[in-house]
Design a protein around this motif. Structure first.
Motif, mmCIF file in Angstrom:
data_model
loop_
_atom_site.group_PDB
_atom_site.id
_atom_site.type_symbol
_atom_site.label_atom_id
_atom_site.label_comp_id
_atom_site.label_asym_id
_atom_site.label_seq_id
_atom_site.Cartn_x
_atom_site.Cartn_y
_atom_site.Cartn_z
ATOM 1 N N LEU A 10 26.102 45.451 48.468
ATOM 2 C CA LEU A 10 25.295 44.625 47.561
ATOM 3 C C LEU A 10 24.876 45.426 46.327
ATOM 4 N N PHE A 11 24.384 46.627 46.551
ATOM 5 C CA PHE A 11 23.887 47.431 45.428
ATOM 6 C C PHE A 11 25.029 47.793 44.482
ATOM 7 N N GLY A 12 26.183 48.110 45.039
ATOM 8 C CA GLY A 12 27.334 48.458 44.209
ATOM 9 C C GLY A 12 27.742 47.296 43.332
ATOM 10 N N PHE A 13 27.842 46.117 43.938
ATOM 11 C CA PHE A 13 28.220 44.920 43.190
ATOM 12 C C PHE A 13 27.162 44.612 42.124
ATOM 13 N N GLY A 14 25.896 44.631 42.551
ATOM 14 C CA GLY A 14 24.797 44.316 41.635
ATOM 15 C C GLY A 14 24.705 45.275 40.463
ATOM 16 N N SER A 15 25.014 46.548 40.701
ATOM 17 C CA SER A 15 24.894 47.538 39.627
ATOM 18 C C SER A 15 25.921 47.292 38.531
ATOM 19 N N GLN A 16 27.074 46.740 38.907
ATOM 20 C CA GLN A 16 28.075 46.424 37.890
ATOM 21 C C GLN A 16 27.677 45.168 37.136
ATOM 22 N N LEU A 17 27.175 44.190 37.866
ATOM 23 C CA LEU A 17 26.716 42.944 37.253
ATOM 24 C C LEU A 17 25.558 43.222 36.296
ATOM 25 N N GLY A 18 24.633 44.063 36.743
ATOM 26 C CA GLY A 18 23.435 44.351 35.951
ATOM 27 C C GLY A 18 23.632 45.471 34.951
ATOM 28 N N ARG A 19 24.849 45.979 34.838
ATOM 29 C CA ARG A 19 25.168 47.051 33.895
ATOM 30 C C ARG A 19 24.272 48.275 34.091
#
Lengths: 176, 157
Positions: A126-135
């Motif tokens: 989740l954090f990996g995916f979110g970090s790309q989405l959230g730049r």
């Protein structure tokens, strides 16, 4: 539960730590014009891997184009990668000095190691995916973003901590 | 005395690329050392803030942000740094918000964020190492999505 009871070791005063961490972020900006980052190192490693596995495949993707424009040369030869290697070295050094170097799975006594690891894996995804989405993650977007008074930094900070706080009740059995 | 040294040093080409990378390593050492010293390598300490038994995250995080903020302000006032050359994260409202929500869910589930998982892993926490494996999977899933033609990062600017 007091700070030192969790692992049986003593930690540096949080306010002193905060000032020191702030000075590091200040220094990073003074030297390179950017704050500290973490999740970008994972991206660098994956881009490097993708170039080895499929050198032509990603040529047209906007994501890679932007990445390539920002990072010329080998993706692993970037500022961020050196910074991350430094982080690992600095952590290791502190761990040695404080006597906290130990191979273990940390979890509360009432849950199994296996359960802790399964949730750690899910959280990482989740954090990996979110970090790309959230730049950017807690380091690059929230901490370093707030330091340069970026509105995105404050929004990022509130969204991350707000959501974690809102969901804490449902995950309480994993932690307390 | 005016030495005419104006930051950011690397952007103003006052230091070489190699020096910049070497300094990146030492900046990493500094941040890693501080984060481990105050307990950021322990997921139970980090998550403690959401259950009220440990507030180290908030104290360190906000003290750090305020210190860096004030430092940059004073550096700018003293003419030591040109803030126009400092990278300021652009705002992509919806991707920042939704990304933050997904990260928050990851935080309470996994007990780390990327930086703190590096901390945990470097002193031998297996849960942190598994979290990092998860990070790779999560970033890869996102990038696979991008390759399929959907650029989620630019819904708003």
């Amino acid at each position: 539960m007091k700070d030192k009871n969790i692992s049986g070791t003593r930690y540096l005063n949080p306010y002193l730590s905060g000032v020191l961490l702030g000075l590091v972020v200040l220094l990073a900006n003074f030297i390179s014009g950017r704050g500290v980052r973490a999740s970008g190192a994972i991206k660098s490693a994956i881009v490097a891997g993708a170039e080895i596995l499929a050198p032509h495949h990603h040529g047209n993707a906007a994501f890679y184009k932007e990445y390539a424009a920002m990072h010329t040369g080998n993706p692993l030869n970037s500022w961020l990668v050196y910074q991350t290697i430094g982080v690992l070295a600095g952590v290791f050094l502190s761990g040695v000095i404080a006597g906290r170097l130990k191979l273990k799975t940390e979890h509360p006594p009432h849950i199994t190691s296996r359960r802790r690891l399964v949730f750690a894996l899910m959280g990482g995804i989740l954090f990996g995916f979110g970090s790309q989405l959230g730049r950017g993650c807690t380091s690059g977007s929230a901490l370093s973003g707030m330091a340069v008074l970026s509105l995105g930094g404050f929004i990022s900070m509130m969204a991350i901590f707000g959501t974690a706080f809102a969901l804490a009740y449902f995950f309480r059995k994993n932690w307390i | 005395m005016n030495l005419n040294i104006m930051g950011p040093l690397a952007v103003n080409e006052l230091i070489s690329m190699d020096t910049n990378l070497l300094l990146a390593f030492f900046i990493g050492v500094g941040s890693g050392f501080v984060l481990e010293s105050c307990g950021f390598s322990s997921s139970r300490k980090l998550v403690g803030v959401f259950y009220g038994y440990d507030t180290v995250v908030l104290k360190v995080f906000f003290t750090g942000a305020i210190t860096a903020m004030l430092g940059l302000l004073f550096f700018s006032l003293f003419g030591w740094i040109d803030l126009n050359l400092v990278y300021v994260n652009e705002l992509f409202l919806w991707s920042t918000l939704i990304g933050g929500v997904v990260m928050g869910a990851g935080f309470i589930t996994g007990g780390f964020c990327p930086g703190t998982s590096f901390c945990g892993a470097a002193i031998g926490k297996k849960d942190a190492m598994v979290f990092i494996i998860g990070l790779f999977i999560g970033v890869a899933i996102f990038m696979a999505g991008i390759l399929c033609g959907r650029d989620y990062t630019r819904p708003h600017s």
